[in-house]
Design a protein around this motif. Sequence first.
Motif, PDB file in Angstrom:
ATOM      1  N   GLN A 235       2.107   7.348  -6.215  1.00 24.80           N
ATOM      2  CA  GLN A 235       1.070   8.348  -6.751  1.00 24.80           C
ATOM      3  C   GLN A 235      -0.167   7.540  -7.468  1.00 24.80           C
ATOM      4  O   GLN A 235      -0.703   8.165  -8.299  1.00 24.80           O
ATOM      5  CB  GLN A 235       1.373   9.524  -7.291  1.00 24.80           C
ATOM      6  CG  GLN A 235       2.321  10.170  -6.224  1.00 24.80           C
ATOM      7  CD  GLN A 235       2.682  11.700  -6.591  1.00 24.80           C
ATOM      8  OE1 GLN A 235       2.997  11.930  -7.736  1.00 24.80           O
ATOM      9  NE2 GLN A 235       3.011  12.541  -5.701  1.00 24.80           N
TER      10      GLN A 235
ATOM     11  N   GLN B 160      -5.621   4.161   6.134  1.00 27.86           N
ATOM     12  CA  GLN B 160      -6.797   4.171   5.552  1.00 27.86           C
ATOM     13  C   GLN B 160      -7.144   3.449   4.300  1.00 27.86           C
ATOM     14  O   GLN B 160      -7.985   3.402   3.526  1.00 27.86           O
ATOM     15  CB  GLN B 160      -7.056   5.914   5.025  1.00 27.86           C
ATOM     16  CG  GLN B 160      -7.351   6.699   6.464  1.00 27.86           C
ATOM     17  CD  GLN B 160      -7.380   8.135   6.440  1.00 27.86           C
ATOM     18  OE1 GLN B 160      -6.742   8.647   5.556  1.00 27.86           O
ATOM     19  NE2 GLN B 160      -8.143   8.873   7.045  1.00 27.86           N
ATOM     20  N   ASN B 161      -5.976   3.180   3.546  1.00 24.86           N
ATOM     21  CA  ASN B 161      -6.004   2.683   2.327  1.00 24.86           C
ATOM     22  C   ASN B 161      -5.581   1.160   2.319  1.00 24.86           C
ATOM     23  O   ASN B 161      -5.787   0.426   1.261  1.00 24.86           O
ATOM     24  CB  ASN B 161      -5.008   3.451   1.327  1.00 24.86           C
ATOM     25  CG  ASN B 161      -5.481   4.562   0.919  1.00 24.86           C
ATOM     26  OD1 ASN B 161      -6.558   4.926   0.501  1.00 24.86           O
ATOM     27  ND2 ASN B 161      -4.892   5.935   1.265  1.00 24.86           N
TER      28      ASN B 161
ATOM     29  N   LEU C 266       1.045   4.277  -2.934  1.00 21.60           N
ATOM     30  CA  LEU C 266       0.623   5.587  -2.499  1.00 21.60           C
ATOM     31  C   LEU C 266       2.089   6.452  -2.813  1.00 21.60           C
ATOM     32  O   LEU C 266       1.920   7.451  -3.432  1.00 21.60           O
ATOM     33  CB  LEU C 266       0.573   5.750  -1.109  1.00 21.60           C
ATOM     34  CG  LEU C 266      -0.488   5.101  -0.498  1.00 21.60           C
ATOM     35  CD1 LEU C 266      -0.789   5.047   1.077  1.00 21.60           C
ATOM     36  CD2 LEU C 266      -1.809   5.847  -1.188  1.00 21.60           C
TER      37      LEU C 266
ATOM     38  N   THR D 221       0.893  -1.254  -0.017  1.00 19.32           N
ATOM     39  CA  THR D 221      -0.065  -0.048  -0.189  1.00 19.32           C
ATOM     40  C   THR D 221       0.702   1.373   0.277  1.00 19.32           C
ATOM     41  O   THR D 221       0.582   2.210  -0.731  1.00 19.32           O
ATOM     42  CB  THR D 221      -0.962  -0.027   1.279  1.00 19.32           C
ATOM     43  OG1 THR D 221      -1.590  -1.180   1.369  1.00 19.32           O
ATOM     44  CG2 THR D 221      -1.906   1.013   1.299  1.00 19.32           C
ATOM     45  N   TRP D 222       2.042   1.317   0.930  1.00 22.53           N
ATOM     46  CA  TRP D 222       2.942   2.402   0.958  1.00 22.53           C
ATOM     47  C   TRP D 222       3.337   2.530  -0.359  1.00 22.53           C
ATOM     48  O   TRP D 222       3.563   3.795  -0.667  1.00 22.53           O
ATOM     49  CB  TRP D 222       3.977   2.016   1.862  1.00 22.53           C
ATOM     50  CG  TRP D 222       5.079   3.081   2.125  1.00 22.53           C
ATOM     51  CD1 TRP D 222       4.843   4.331   2.647  1.00 22.53           C
ATOM     52  CD2 TRP D 222       6.449   2.992   1.253  1.00 22.53           C
ATOM     53  NE1 TRP D 222       6.089   4.961   2.714  1.00 22.53           N
ATOM     54  CE2 TRP D 222       7.004   4.173   1.822  1.00 22.53           C
ATOM     55  CE3 TRP D 222       6.923   2.112   0.677  1.00 22.53           C
ATOM     56  CZ2 TRP D 222       8.368   4.543   1.323  1.00 22.53           C
ATOM     57  CZ3 TRP D 222       8.122   2.620   0.291  1.00 22.53           C
ATOM     58  CH2 TRP D 222       8.899   3.495   0.913  1.00 22.53           C
TER      59      TRP D 222
ATOM     60  N   THR E  32       1.471   4.815   9.215  1.00 18.32           N
ATOM     61  CA  THR E  32       0.821   6.031   9.129  1.00 18.32           C
ATOM     62  C   THR E  32      -0.564   6.095   8.921  1.00 18.32           C
ATOM     63  O   THR E  32      -1.154   5.095   8.401  1.00 18.32           O
ATOM     64  CB  THR E  32       1.632   7.019   7.970  1.00 18.32           C
ATOM     65  OG1 THR E  32       1.309   6.089   6.725  1.00 18.32           O
ATOM     66  CG2 THR E  32       3.045   7.059   8.044  1.00 18.32           C
TER      67      THR E  32
ATOM     68  N   GLU F 282      -2.279   7.557   6.311  1.00 17.01           N
ATOM     69  CA  GLU F 282      -2.649   7.167   5.040  1.00 17.01           C
ATOM     70  C   GLU F 282      -2.714   5.819   4.897  1.00 17.01           C
ATOM     71  O   GLU F 282      -3.458   5.171   4.013  1.00 17.01           O
ATOM     72  CB  GLU F 282      -1.687   7.997   4.336  1.00 17.01           C
ATOM     73  CG  GLU F 282      -2.001   8.654   2.756  1.00 17.01           C
ATOM     74  CD  GLU F 282      -0.923   9.018   1.997  1.00 17.01           C
ATOM     75  OE1 GLU F 282      -0.054   9.239   2.487  1.00 17.01           O
ATOM     76  OE2 GLU F 282      -1.502   9.495   0.951  1.00 17.01           O
TER      77      GLU F 282
ATOM     78  N   GLU G  88       6.866   3.998   8.357  1.00 16.96           N
ATOM     79  CA  GLU G  88       6.007   4.627   7.427  1.00 16.96           C
ATOM     80  C   GLU G  88       4.563   3.553   7.241  1.00 16.96           C
ATOM     81  O   GLU G  88       3.669   4.259   6.791  1.00 16.96           O
ATOM     82  CB  GLU G  88       6.485   4.808   5.987  1.00 16.96           C
ATOM     83  CG  GLU G  88       7.509   5.511   5.698  1.00 16.96           C
ATOM     84  CD  GLU G  88       8.963   5.003   6.095  1.00 16.96           C
ATOM     85  OE1 GLU G  88       8.800   3.733   6.838  1.00 16.96           O
ATOM     86  OE2 GLU G  88      10.052   5.369   5.510  1.00 16.96           O
TER      87      GLU G  88
END
Length: 214
Positions: free
Chosen positions: A47, A95-96, A44, A40-41, A90, A92, A87
């Motif tokens: 992008q 949430q994803n 992200l 996931t990281w 986090t 973000e 990381e």
Amino acid sequence: MTVIAIDGPAASGKSSVATRLARRLSFAHVNSGAMYRAVTWEILRQQIDPSHPESIEAAVHRMSVDSGFTEAGESFIRINSEMPDLELQTLEVNQNVSPVAAIPAVRSLVNTQLRTLAEKRPIVSEGRDIGSVVFPDTPYKFYLDASPEVRRQRRAAQGLHDSIEKRDKLDSSRANAPLKIASGAYVIDTSHLTLEGVVDKVAEILSKSGIRPA
Ligand code: DC
């Protein structure tokens, strides 16, 4: 191959229990949630829209991935030469991670890493589908649970922002390898137990099947 599977919802105590149990037994500890978080990281970081499964699937097919164990016996995963650590917790990523983990290509990538690691050393592996899908044949399966309130308190005490109920809903309602109690799993409610109390309980059950500290 020896695998102790520990599944359960977010903040049910899986990571702490799995880490300590692995140390006690001199097994390696494999945190599958950290692998889903690492993917996931990376999504992200590139992008890529986390709500776009086709783009994620294409990115997964381009990822260069390898995994192994640290000297301390913890699993790690490296994606495109990066090894995220802090990381992974986090907001973000929190949430994803559930929608990303629901994508079959992502699950297949992680499952391949998990099964490869299990070929190398005896492991305690924690997640959502370890006993039901990844290692369905292991005789050592546990499902840790705790009330939503206790789980919320645990996350708050860790200083982490985590939408645990939302993640649980997504994790248990997805079509592919949902969170569920694997057949044959021992269910332990950790709400009113100390961490050592849970580890003792799991270790006691395992010792009856011949798995004991060396
Ligand atoms: O264990 P964790 O909370 O760090 O896991 C993060 C997310 O990864 C979780 O919300 C769902 C996904 N996950 C999964 O789908 N299957 C697993 N075996 C482990 C985690």
